[in-house]
Design a protein around this motif. Structure first.
Motif, PDB file in Angstrom:
ATOM      1  N   ALA A   5     -34.930  -5.673  -1.821  1.00 53.69           N
ATOM      2  CA  ALA A   5     -33.796  -6.402  -2.404  1.00 53.69           C
ATOM      3  C   ALA A   5     -34.186  -7.036  -3.734  1.00 53.69           C
ATOM      4  CB  ALA A   5     -33.298  -7.469  -1.429  1.00 53.69           C
ATOM      5  N   GLY A   6     -35.372  -7.636  -3.792  1.00 53.89           N
ATOM      6  CA  GLY A   6     -35.842  -8.245  -5.034  1.00 53.89           C
ATOM      7  C   GLY A   6     -36.038  -7.223  -6.142  1.00 53.89           C
ATOM      8  N   MET A   7     -36.624  -6.085  -5.802  1.00 56.06           N
ATOM      9  CA  MET A   7     -36.844  -5.037  -6.810  1.00 56.06           C
ATOM     10  C   MET A   7     -35.515  -4.492  -7.327  1.00 56.06           C
ATOM     11  SD  MET A   7     -39.960  -4.749  -7.564  1.00 56.06           S
ATOM     12  CE  MET A   7     -41.227  -3.522  -7.577  1.00 56.06           C
ATOM     13  N   GLN A   8     -34.544  -4.328  -6.449  1.00 54.00           N
ATOM     14  CA  GLN A   8     -33.226  -3.848  -6.870  1.00 54.00           C
ATOM     15  C   GLN A   8     -32.609  -4.819  -7.876  1.00 54.00           C
ATOM     16  OE1 GLN A   8     -31.611  -0.960  -6.195  1.00 54.00           O
ATOM     17  NE2 GLN A   8     -29.999  -1.625  -7.581  1.00 54.00           N
ATOM     18  N   LYS A   9     -32.686  -6.113  -7.586  1.00 49.15           N
ATOM     19  CA  LYS A   9     -32.138  -7.119  -8.502  1.00 49.15           C
ATOM     20  C   LYS A   9     -32.889  -7.116  -9.830  1.00 49.15           C
ATOM     21  CE  LYS A   9     -30.544 -10.118  -4.807  1.00 49.15           C
ATOM     22  NZ  LYS A   9     -30.837 -11.308  -4.014  1.00 49.15           N
ATOM     23  N   MET A  10     -34.208  -6.935  -9.780  1.00 46.77           N
ATOM     24  CA  MET A  10     -34.991  -6.922 -11.020  1.00 46.77           C
ATOM     25  C   MET A  10     -34.635  -5.724 -11.886  1.00 46.77           C
ATOM     26  SD  MET A  10     -38.725  -8.512 -10.242  1.00 46.77           S
ATOM     27  CE  MET A  10     -39.218  -7.211  -9.169  1.00 46.77           C
ATOM     28  N   MET A  11     -34.407  -4.578 -11.267  1.00 51.26           N
ATOM     29  CA  MET A  11     -34.057  -3.380 -12.038  1.00 51.26           C
ATOM     30  C   MET A  11     -32.710  -3.550 -12.744  1.00 51.26           C
ATOM     31  SD  MET A  11     -36.606  -1.445 -11.922  1.00 51.26           S
ATOM     32  CE  MET A  11     -37.702  -2.835 -11.730  1.00 51.26           C
ATOM     33  N   GLU A  12     -31.870  -4.414 -12.226  1.00 51.51           N
ATOM     34  CA  GLU A  12     -30.567  -4.683 -12.837  1.00 51.51           C
ATOM     35  C   GLU A  12     -30.610  -5.853 -13.822  1.00 51.51           C
ATOM     36  OE1 GLU A  12     -28.283  -5.344  -9.320  1.00 51.51           O
ATOM     37  OE2 GLU A  12     -28.362  -3.237  -8.716  1.00 51.51           O
ATOM     38  N   ASP A  13     -31.717  -6.562 -13.873  1.00 54.39           N
ATOM     39  CA  ASP A  13     -31.845  -7.756 -14.698  1.00 54.39           C
ATOM     40  C   ASP A  13     -32.213  -7.361 -16.136  1.00 54.39           C
ATOM     41  OD1 ASP A  13     -32.798 -10.145 -15.973  1.00 54.39           O
ATOM     42  OD2 ASP A  13     -33.191 -11.013 -13.999  1.00 54.39           O
ATOM     43  N   PRO A  14     -31.420  -7.740 -17.122  1.00 54.78           N
ATOM     44  CA  PRO A  14     -31.724  -7.368 -18.513  1.00 54.78           C
ATOM     45  C   PRO A  14     -33.054  -7.939 -19.019  1.00 54.78           C
ATOM     46  CG  PRO A  14     -29.810  -8.835 -18.423  1.00 54.78           C
ATOM     47  CD  PRO A  14     -30.179  -8.499 -17.010  1.00 54.78           C
ATOM     48  N   ARG A  15     -33.562  -8.991 -18.369  1.00 53.84           N
ATOM     49  CA  ARG A  15     -34.864  -9.535 -18.774  1.00 53.84           C
ATOM     50  C   ARG A  15     -36.006  -8.576 -18.452  1.00 53.84           C
ATOM     51  NH1 ARG A  15     -34.885 -14.953 -15.506  1.00 53.84           N
ATOM     52  NH2 ARG A  15     -34.072 -13.438 -14.008  1.00 53.84           N
ATOM     53  N   MET A  16     -35.763  -7.599 -17.594  1.00 52.16           N
ATOM     54  CA  MET A  16     -36.794  -6.639 -17.211  1.00 52.16           C
ATOM     55  C   MET A  16     -36.712  -5.339 -18.015  1.00 52.16           C
ATOM     56  SD  MET A  16     -38.660  -8.096 -14.936  1.00 52.16           S
ATOM     57  CE  MET A  16     -39.610  -6.713 -14.341  1.00 52.16           C
ATOM     58  N   ASP A  17     -35.692  -5.192 -18.827  1.00 49.92           N
ATOM     59  CA  ASP A  17     -35.470  -3.949 -19.574  1.00 49.92           C
ATOM     60  C   ASP A  17     -36.344  -3.907 -20.823  1.00 49.92           C
ATOM     61  OD1 ASP A  17     -34.537  -1.725 -20.923  1.00 49.92           O
ATOM     62  OD2 ASP A  17     -32.438  -2.362 -20.911  1.00 49.92           O
ATOM     63  N   PRO A  18     -37.315  -2.967 -20.875  1.00 52.23           N
ATOM     64  CA  PRO A  18     -38.178  -2.898 -22.063  1.00 52.23           C
ATOM     65  C   PRO A  18     -37.425  -2.518 -23.340  1.00 52.23           C
ATOM     66  CG  PRO A  18     -38.703  -1.130 -20.516  1.00 52.23           C
ATOM     67  CD  PRO A  18     -37.675  -1.995 -19.865  1.00 52.23           C
ATOM     68  N   ALA A  19     -36.243  -1.940 -23.185  1.00 47.12           N
ATOM     69  CA  ALA A  19     -35.446  -1.590 -24.368  1.00 47.12           C
ATOM     70  C   ALA A  19     -34.658  -2.781 -24.908  1.00 47.12           C
ATOM     71  CB  ALA A  19     -34.485  -0.448 -24.031  1.00 47.12           C
ATOM     72  N   ASN A  20     -34.616  -3.869 -24.169  1.00 47.68           N
ATOM     73  CA  ASN A  20     -33.891  -5.059 -24.608  1.00 47.68           C
ATOM     74  C   ASN A  20     -34.690  -5.718 -25.739  1.00 47.68           C
ATOM     75  OD1 ASN A  20     -32.767  -7.630 -24.925  1.00 47.68           O
ATOM     76  ND2 ASN A  20     -32.376  -7.890 -22.736  1.00 47.68           N
ATOM     77  N   PRO A  21     -34.109  -5.809 -26.943  1.00 44.18           N
ATOM     78  CA  PRO A  21     -34.852  -6.381 -28.075  1.00 44.18           C
ATOM     79  C   PRO A  21     -35.196  -7.863 -27.911  1.00 44.18           C
ATOM     80  CG  PRO A  21     -32.566  -5.987 -28.690  1.00 44.18           C
ATOM     81  CD  PRO A  21     -32.759  -5.398 -27.306  1.00 44.18           C
ATOM     82  N   ASP A  22     -34.558  -8.546 -26.966  1.00 42.83           N
ATOM     83  CA  ASP A  22     -34.864  -9.949 -26.712  1.00 42.83           C
ATOM     84  C   ASP A  22     -36.118 -10.129 -25.857  1.00 42.83           C
ATOM     85  OD1 ASP A  22     -32.625 -10.776 -28.151  1.00 42.83           O
ATOM     86  OD2 ASP A  22     -31.336 -10.710 -26.373  1.00 42.83           O
ATOM     87  N   ASN A  23     -36.587  -9.045 -25.243  1.00 41.41           N
ATOM     88  CA  ASN A  23     -37.765  -9.123 -24.381  1.00 41.41           C
ATOM     89  C   ASN A  23     -39.040  -8.861 -25.171  1.00 41.41           C
ATOM     90  OD1 ASN A  23     -36.060  -9.531 -22.244  1.00 41.41           O
ATOM     91  ND2 ASN A  23     -36.111  -7.416 -21.553  1.00 41.41           N
ATOM     92  N   PRO A  24     -40.122  -9.535 -24.811  1.00 42.50           N
ATOM     93  CA  PRO A  24     -41.394  -9.269 -25.510  1.00 42.50           C
ATOM     94  C   PRO A  24     -41.886  -7.858 -25.179  1.00 42.50           C
ATOM     95  CG  PRO A  24     -41.747 -10.730 -23.633  1.00 42.50           C
ATOM     96  CD  PRO A  24     -40.263 -10.536 -23.761  1.00 42.50           C
ATOM     97  N   PRO A  25     -42.566  -7.228 -26.120  1.00 45.62           N
ATOM     98  CA  PRO A  25     -43.086  -5.880 -25.856  1.00 45.62           C
ATOM     99  C   PRO A  25     -44.208  -5.933 -24.820  1.00 45.62           C
ATOM    100  CG  PRO A  25     -43.906  -6.687 -27.951  1.00 45.62           C
ATOM    101  CD  PRO A  25     -42.913  -7.703 -27.457  1.00 45.62           C
ATOM    102  N   MET A  26     -44.311  -4.865 -24.027  1.00 46.07           N
ATOM    103  CA  MET A  26     -45.394  -4.796 -23.042  1.00 46.07           C
ATOM    104  C   MET A  26     -46.724  -4.719 -23.780  1.00 46.07           C
ATOM    105  SD  MET A  26     -44.223  -2.438 -19.800  1.00 46.07           S
ATOM    106  CE  MET A  26     -44.340  -0.920 -20.661  1.00 46.07           C
ATOM    107  N   PRO A  27     -47.695  -5.554 -23.424  1.00 45.63           N
ATOM    108  CA  PRO A  27     -49.002  -5.537 -24.091  1.00 45.63           C
ATOM    109  C   PRO A  27     -49.960  -4.539 -23.432  1.00 45.63           C
ATOM    110  CG  PRO A  27     -48.898  -7.405 -22.619  1.00 45.63           C
ATOM    111  CD  PRO A  27     -47.567  -6.712 -22.528  1.00 45.63           C
ATOM    112  N   PHE A  28     -49.410  -3.492 -22.850  1.00 45.51           N
ATOM    113  CA  PHE A  28     -50.204  -2.445 -22.210  1.00 45.51           C
ATOM    114  C   PHE A  28     -49.341  -1.191 -22.145  1.00 45.51           C
ATOM    115  CE2 PHE A  28     -48.120  -4.983 -18.948  1.00 45.51           C
ATOM    116  CZ  PHE A  28     -47.453  -4.032 -18.192  1.00 45.51           C
TER     117      PHE A  28
END
Length: 129
Positions: free
Chosen positions: A88-111
């Motif tokens: 359930a938590g993973m499903q919610k995270m996949m829908e959360d825009p804070r987890m989207d690497p394409a979202n320009p508001d999110n920091p880039p992955m450092p790996f």
């Protein structure tokens, strides 16, 4: 803990390669995104930075994630109350825009996420003091 058919927890494990000079960037990134995991039901998160990681003759953590010169390994896990809470938590995270690497508001992955190894595990032995 209960028997293996009725575990009282579930664990997601991660191994990844990150630039050695980017330890602080990795730590900052983890602090940002781990709060999202906690908000969706995780009960504990450990982020480990390679400190005493031997190189093997056949396999090792470095080979598992194809580290290059100037990279280190990180080993992390996320604990959940049970698999249902994790799913359930993973499903919610996949829908959360804070987890989207394409979202320009999110920091880039450092790996390099393409070299991350991960999986979900049902505990079969759990010892505590």
């Amino acid at each position: 803990m209960g028997d293996a058919s009725t575990p009282t927890s579930y664990v997601d494990g991660f191994i990844l390669a990150a630039p050695t000079a980017g330890k602080q960037a990795f730590t900052d990134y983890a602090n940002t995104f781990d709060t999202i995991f906690m908000g969706y039901g995780a009960t504990r998160i450990i982020e480990g930075w390679g400190d005493d990681v031997p190189r093997g003759e056949r396999t090792d953590f470095f080979r598992a994630v194809q580290t290059a010169d100037g990279e280190n390994v990180a080993f992390s896990w996320v604990e959940w109350p049970d698999k249902a809470a994790r799913d359930a938590g993973m499903q919610k995270m996949m829908e959360d825009p804070r987890m989207d690497p394409a979202n320009p508001d999110n920091p880039p992955m450092p790996f390099d996420g393409k070299r991350m190894v991960y999986g979900g595990f049902t505990p079969v032995v759990m010892l505590k003091k």
